[in-house]
Scaffold this active site. Structure first.
Site, PDB file in Angstrom:
ATOM      1  N   GLU A  35      10.156   1.186  10.535  1.00  0.00           N
ATOM      2  CA  GLU A  35      11.111   2.286  10.414  1.00  0.00           C
ATOM      3  C   GLU A  35      10.310   3.549  10.677  1.00  0.00           C
ATOM      4  O   GLU A  35       9.496   3.960   9.861  1.00  0.00           O
ATOM      5  CB  GLU A  35      11.760   2.288   9.020  1.00  0.00           C
ATOM      6  CG  GLU A  35      13.045   3.111   8.975  1.00  0.00           C
ATOM      7  CD  GLU A  35      12.783   4.541   8.598  1.00  0.00           C
ATOM      8  OE1 GLU A  35      12.717   5.385   9.531  1.00  0.00           O
ATOM      9  OE2 GLU A  35      12.647   4.827   7.411  1.00  0.00           O
ATOM     10  N   LYS A  72       0.850  -1.190   0.000  1.00  0.00           N
ATOM     11  CA  LYS A  72       0.000   0.000   0.000  1.00  0.00           C
ATOM     12  C   LYS A  72       0.888   1.243   0.000  1.00  0.00           C
ATOM     13  O   LYS A  72       1.580   1.528   0.977  1.00  0.00           O
ATOM     14  CB  LYS A  72      -0.905   0.049   1.226  1.00  0.00           C
ATOM     15  CG  LYS A  72      -1.951   1.178   1.114  1.00  0.00           C
ATOM     16  CD  LYS A  72      -2.625   1.486   2.419  1.00  0.00           C
ATOM     17  CE  LYS A  72      -1.900   2.559   3.199  1.00  0.00           C
ATOM     18  NZ  LYS A  72      -1.953   3.901   2.545  1.00  0.00           N
ATOM     19  N   CYS A 130      12.798  11.114   7.949  1.00  0.00           N
ATOM     20  CA  CYS A 130      12.820  10.514   9.286  1.00  0.00           C
ATOM     21  C   CYS A 130      14.159  10.699   9.962  1.00  0.00           C
ATOM     22  O   CYS A 130      14.241  10.800  11.191  1.00  0.00           O
ATOM     23  CB  CYS A 130      12.455   9.038   9.204  1.00  0.00           C
ATOM     24  SG  CYS A 130      13.472   8.119   8.030  1.00  0.00           S
TER      25      CYS A 130
END
Length: 485
Positions: A257, A181, A291
């Site tokens: 993650e 997805k 991130c």
């Protein structure tokens, strides 16, 4: 070449090597964050469509299937063919990525290149994950590494194509089948990649792509009883939901993650201009939507004032605007929600006493652009020091000694990455050994390579992607023992 008017070719769900409408018939819009305008409508998948995709992936993973009977070299060849097709379509992929995500075209093109490199790297691993023979007296004992089966993969919007490559690479190398997805904000490159996978010759059911939203399609993947492992990249809050769904369904494997609040430390012996440039890119690259962004810049007190002056000047000079313009270094934030969140953090910084040195405001009223922002005199207990902003906001802190610095660097819930800039190898290694971070970069930042494991400590996630370690997420170990008669 860059094409701001490139028209996406694929908008439906990709199940069993065919593009199909959602079972519900629903669609949703994907938007260009530079203009706020709709790009195109794409099919909206949900649980029913995930069930169909899983059934196709399960069939493709059956021990007698074409995919399972392929030799490692055949899998390698398919992955290399996919890379060749990506190279052929690289300007188109980068163009629709820039439309969908807002990152400058040059950065999108770089992402395509690194995605190709990542898939090429894993194409070389198809015959290199080994079991062992184990001394066992009157027995012959051995271990065998086997693919876990059908895997669910949920990827974010900040690096849509690159995160796809990080997850497809190891899964395909070991022989898993995939239900992916993409983020609802950025589905377009994943759909084009699905078409390229079919063109490359991947058998039906090996790769499936379901556009949709987290609470429906994402939840259906996380909860599905026939998905053996789920990989998620995104926020800590959603990571918890994925883990809970995995636990309450079939105890599927989970790799996560998640977020970061990464420190970059500049010692007094560093070349100050190099340090300013490095810390600037550590934070402002990809509009701060990374991130592992170096969002906490710690500078030694002896060079602090001069560093702040130069960092503010560099931020003010950073060109923000149309991501298809060659001179633009920063495009928009992904959507209005994220823009509003980032602006809220900027207000929080001002209210809590940080000194605004540059930026701090929205640019214009079309698209979701924010000025590159720099704060000085930031304290460790401020919200901008503790929480992930995910935007173009650099916070600069002052420090005096290395032991104090390491303790402060570790005083957050995250542990994804860290950087240090110094000419003193002893300081560099003391910091690298002491900091709680999955990746530490010395005199550089964000040097993520396909062959180097990437992942975090603490709330930054579970497991590692990339490198040999990235294969472990997708492998089971089977022990076979035979008695000698």
């Amino acid at each position: 070449m860059a094409n701001p008017n490139a028209q996406p070719k694929y908008t439906k769900l990709f199940i069993n090597n065919e593009f199909v409408d959602a079972t519900s018939g629903k669609t949703f819009a994907t938007f260009n964050p530079a203009t706020g305008k709709e790009i195109i409508q794409v099919a909206e998948g949900d649980k029913a469509d995930v069930n169909l995709a899983v059934a196709a992936a399960k069939k493709a993973f059956h021990r007698g299937s074409v995919w399972r009977q392929m030799s490692p070299l055949q899998r390698t060849n398919l992955m290399h063919k996919l890379c060749e097709l990506m190279e052929r379509d690289k300007h188109f992929l980068a163009s629709i990525e820039t439309q969908d995500n807002g990152k400058p075209f040059a950065e999108a093109l770089f992402d395509v290149t690194i995605s190709i490199m990542t898939l090429q790297y894993y194409a070389g691993w198809t015959d290199k994950f080994f079991g062992d023979t184990i001394p066992a007296g009157g027995f012959i004992a051995m271990t065998r590494k086997e693919p876990v089966g059908v895997v669910g993969q949920i990827i974010p919007w900040n690096y849509p194509l690159l995160m796809l490559a990080w997850k497809w690479g190891p899964a395909l190398a070991v022989g898993c089948t995939i239900v992916m997805k993409p983020a609802e904000q950025t589905p377009l490159t994943a759909l084009h990649m699905a078409a390229l996978a079919k063109e490359a010759g991947f058998p039906a059911g090996v790769i499936n792509v379901i556009n949709g939203f987290g609470p429906t399609a994402g939840a259906a993947i996380s909860e599905h009883p026939e998905i053996a492992k789920v990989a998620f990249t995104g926020s800590v809050d959603i990571g918890r939901i994925v883990m809970q769904a995995a636990a309450t369904s079939n105890l599927k494997r989970v790799s996560l993650e998640l977020g970061g609040k990464s420190p970059v430390v500049v010692f007094e012996d560093a070349d100050i201009d190099y340090a300013v440039d490095t810390t600037h890119e550590a934070l402002f690259s990809n509009h701060g939507q990374s991130c592992c962004a170096g969002s906490r810049t710690y500078v030694h007190e002896k060079i602090y004032d001069k560093f702040v002056e130069k960092a503010a000047a560099k931020a003010k000079a950073r060109k923000v605007g149309n991501p298809f313009e060659e001179s633009v270094l920063q495009g928009p934030q992904i959507d209005e929600e994220m823009m509003t969140k980032v602006l809220g953090y900027i207000e929080s910084g001002k209210q809590q006493g940080a000194k605004l040195q540059a930026g701090g405001k929205r640019i214009g009223n079309v698209g979701y652009f924010i000025e590159p922002t720099v704060f000085s005199d930031v304290k460790d207990d401020m919200r901008i020091a503790q929480e992930e902003i995910f935007g173009p906001v650099q916070s600069i802190f002052k420090f005096s000694c290395i032991d104090e610095m390491i303790d402060r660097a570790n005083n957050v819930q995250y542990g994804l990455a860290a950087g240090v800039i110094t000419n003193d190898i002893n300081k560099a290694m003391k910091f690298a050994n002491g900091v709680d971070a999955g990746s530490v970069w010395i005199n550089c930042y964000d040097a993520v390579l396909p062959q180097t494991p990437f992942g975090g400590y603490k709330h930054s996630g579970i497991g590692r992607e990339l490198g040999k370690d990235g294969l472990d997420n997708y492998l089971e170990t089977k022990t076979i023992t035979m008695k000698l008669l």
